[in-house]
Design a protein around this motif. Structure first.
Motif, short mmCIF file in Angstrom:
data_model
loop_
_atom_site.label_atom_id
_atom_site.label_comp_id
_atom_site.label_asym_id
_atom_site.label_seq_id
_atom_site.Cartn_x
_atom_site.Cartn_y
_atom_site.Cartn_z
N GLU A 1 36.52 -1.79 39.98
CA GLU A 1 35.39 -1.83 40.80
C GLU A 1 34.93 -0.41 41.06
O GLU A 1 33.68 -0.38 41.11
N GLU A 2 35.61 0.54 41.20
CA GLU A 2 35.28 2.03 41.41
C GLU A 2 34.20 2.36 40.26
O GLU A 2 33.48 3.08 40.49
N ALA A 3 34.72 2.16 38.98
CA ALA A 3 33.96 2.52 37.89
C ALA A 3 32.83 1.95 37.83
O ALA A 3 31.88 2.53 37.28
N GLU A 4 32.69 0.55 38.21
CA GLU A 4 31.35 -0.23 38.07
C GLU A 4 30.49 0.71 39.24
O GLU A 4 29.14 0.51 38.84
N ALA A 5 31.00 1.03 40.45
CA ALA A 5 30.19 1.64 41.14
C ALA A 5 29.45 2.98 40.71
O ALA A 5 28.55 3.51 41.16
N GLN A 6 30.38 3.73 39.82
CA GLN A 6 29.96 5.10 39.45
C GLN A 6 29.17 4.86 37.94
O GLN A 6 28.48 5.88 37.64
N HIS A 7 29.27 4.08 37.33
CA HIS A 7 28.81 3.89 35.77
C HIS A 7 28.14 2.62 35.48
O HIS A 7 28.42 1.62 36.11
N ARG A 8 27.03 2.79 34.32
CA ARG A 8 26.44 1.46 34.31
C ARG A 8 27.23 0.45 33.41
O ARG A 8 27.16 -0.55 33.47
N ARG A 9 28.11 1.10 32.50
CA ARG A 9 28.76 0.28 31.72
C ARG A 9 30.25 0.55 31.75
O ARG A 9 30.55 1.75 31.68
N VAL A 10 31.17 -0.39 31.93
CA VAL A 10 32.72 -0.21 32.05
C VAL A 10 33.28 -1.15 31.00
O VAL A 10 33.03 -2.28 30.93
N ARG A 11 34.30 -0.53 30.45
CA ARG A 11 35.17 -1.27 29.41
C ARG A 11 36.62 -0.92 29.68
O ARG A 11 36.84 0.16 29.94
N LEU A 12 37.42 -2.11 29.36
CA LEU A 12 38.89 -1.68 29.36
C LEU A 12 39.31 -1.24 27.92
O LEU A 12 38.89 -2.32 27.08
N HIS A 13 40.34 -0.52 28.05
CA HIS A 13 40.70 -0.16 26.39
C HIS A 13 42.25 0.16 26.84
O HIS A 13 42.54 0.85 27.63
N ASP A 14 43.17 -0.63 26.01
CA ASP A 14 44.57 -0.42 26.02
C ASP A 14 44.91 1.05 25.80
O ASP A 14 44.59 1.47 24.70
N GLY B 1 43.79 5.96 40.06
CA GLY B 1 45.02 5.99 39.51
C GLY B 1 45.11 5.41 38.06
O GLY B 1 46.09 5.86 37.41
N VAL B 2 44.02 5.37 37.38
CA VAL B 2 43.76 5.03 35.88
C VAL B 2 43.16 6.14 35.31
O VAL B 2 42.01 6.24 35.54
N PRO B 3 43.63 6.37 34.15
CA PRO B 3 42.95 7.49 33.07
C PRO B 3 41.71 6.95 32.85
O PRO B 3 41.93 5.54 32.27
N ALA B 4 40.74 7.64 32.56
CA ALA B 4 39.25 7.21 32.13
C ALA B 4 38.90 8.20 31.23
O ALA B 4 38.95 9.12 31.47
N ILE B 5 37.84 7.74 30.26
CA ILE B 5 37.29 8.57 29.47
C ILE B 5 35.83 8.25 29.89
O ILE B 5 35.28 7.03 29.54
N VAL B 6 35.07 9.17 30.26
CA VAL B 6 33.43 8.85 30.75
C VAL B 6 32.44 9.75 30.05
O VAL B 6 32.66 10.92 29.73
N THR B 7 31.16 8.94 29.97
CA THR B 7 29.95 10.01 29.71
C THR B 7 29.05 9.52 30.82
O THR B 7 29.51 9.07 31.89
N SER B 8 27.85 10.03 30.84
CA SER B 8 27.11 9.76 32.11
C SER B 8 26.96 8.45 32.66
O SER B 8 26.87 8.17 33.53
N ASP B 9 26.85 7.37 31.48
CA ASP B 9 26.56 6.04 31.66
C ASP B 9 27.60 5.14 31.51
O ASP B 9 27.94 4.06 31.99
N ASN B 10 28.67 5.54 30.84
CA ASN B 10 29.67 4.68 30.12
C ASN B 10 31.20 5.25 30.50
O ASN B 10 31.15 6.33 30.59
#
Length: 167
Positions: A136-149, A102-111
C-alpha cells in the motif's frame, strides 16, 4: 561388536552447525550471519550435498522450523534492513535501494520492486500484514509496484531489470 559412530555437536554435525550459526545465544551465531548469506562449509554445505549447494539456505530453513513449531515467522532474518549486496545490486541496476514499511525495495522514479520474504504469498488476498502495508505504501509513492522473492533476487539481481526499466 563395534558401536556405530554418531556425529554429535562436538563432532560438527551439519544440523548442529546450522543451529549454531543462527540461533541466538549459541557460539558464533552473530558473526556467521554477517559472513554467510545462504550456506557455506561452516553451516550446511558438505561434500555429500555438493549437488544441492545452490538450494541450501539456512535462513529459510530456520523460518520453516519456526513455522512448523508454531512460532511466529521472524521475517527480519530473510529481509535485511540494510545489506551491502542490495546497495551494490541497486547501483548496478541504475536504481536506489530503500526500505518500505520494513521491506527492502529497489526503486526508480516510477517503478518499485518490493523484495519479499520467500514464504510470503504473491496473491493480494493472502498478503501478510507487513507485506500488505508495504504494498500500500509503495503504491502510494510509485506508479508501478511489483513483488519479487528476495531469495531469487539474491541469486540473480538482473531478474528485476526488465521491470525497473519500464517507463
Amino acid at each position: 561388536m563395534a558401536k556405530a559412530a554418531t556425529a554429535g555437536p562436538s563432532q560438527g554435525s551439519t544440523g548442529w552447525q546450522a543451529a549454531r550459526v543462527a540461533m541466538p545465544g549459541l557460539p558464533g551465531a552473530a558473526c556467521h550471519s554477517r559472513t554467510c548469506d545462504t550456506s557455506c562449509p561452516d553451516c550446511l554445505r558438505s561434500y555429500g550435498n555438493a549437488r544441492r549447494h545452490a538450494l541450501l539456505d539456512w535462513r529459510l530453513a530456520l523460518d520453516l522450523l519456526e513455522l512448523t513449531t508454531g512460532q511466529p515467522l521472524t521475517t527480519s532474518r530473510s529481509l535485511p534492513s540494510e545489506d551491502k549486496w542490495i546497495e551494490s545490486a541497486a547501483k548496478a541496476l541504475h536504481s536506489s535501494p530503500t526500505i518500505i514499511h520494513g521491506v527492502p525495495a529497489i526503486v526508480t522514479s516510477d517503478n518499485c520492486v518490493l523484495l519479499t520474504h520467500p514464504l510470503w504469498r504473491q496473491e493480494p488476498a493472502h498478503f501478510d500484514p507487513v507485506q500488505l502495508a508495504a504494498v500500500e505504501e509503495a503504491e502510494a509513492q510509485h506508479r508501478r509496484v511489483r513483488l519479487h522473492d528476495i531469495r531469487a533476487f539474491r541469486r540473480n539481481p538482473i531478474s528485476i531489470w526488465d521491470y525497473l526499466s519500464r517507463s
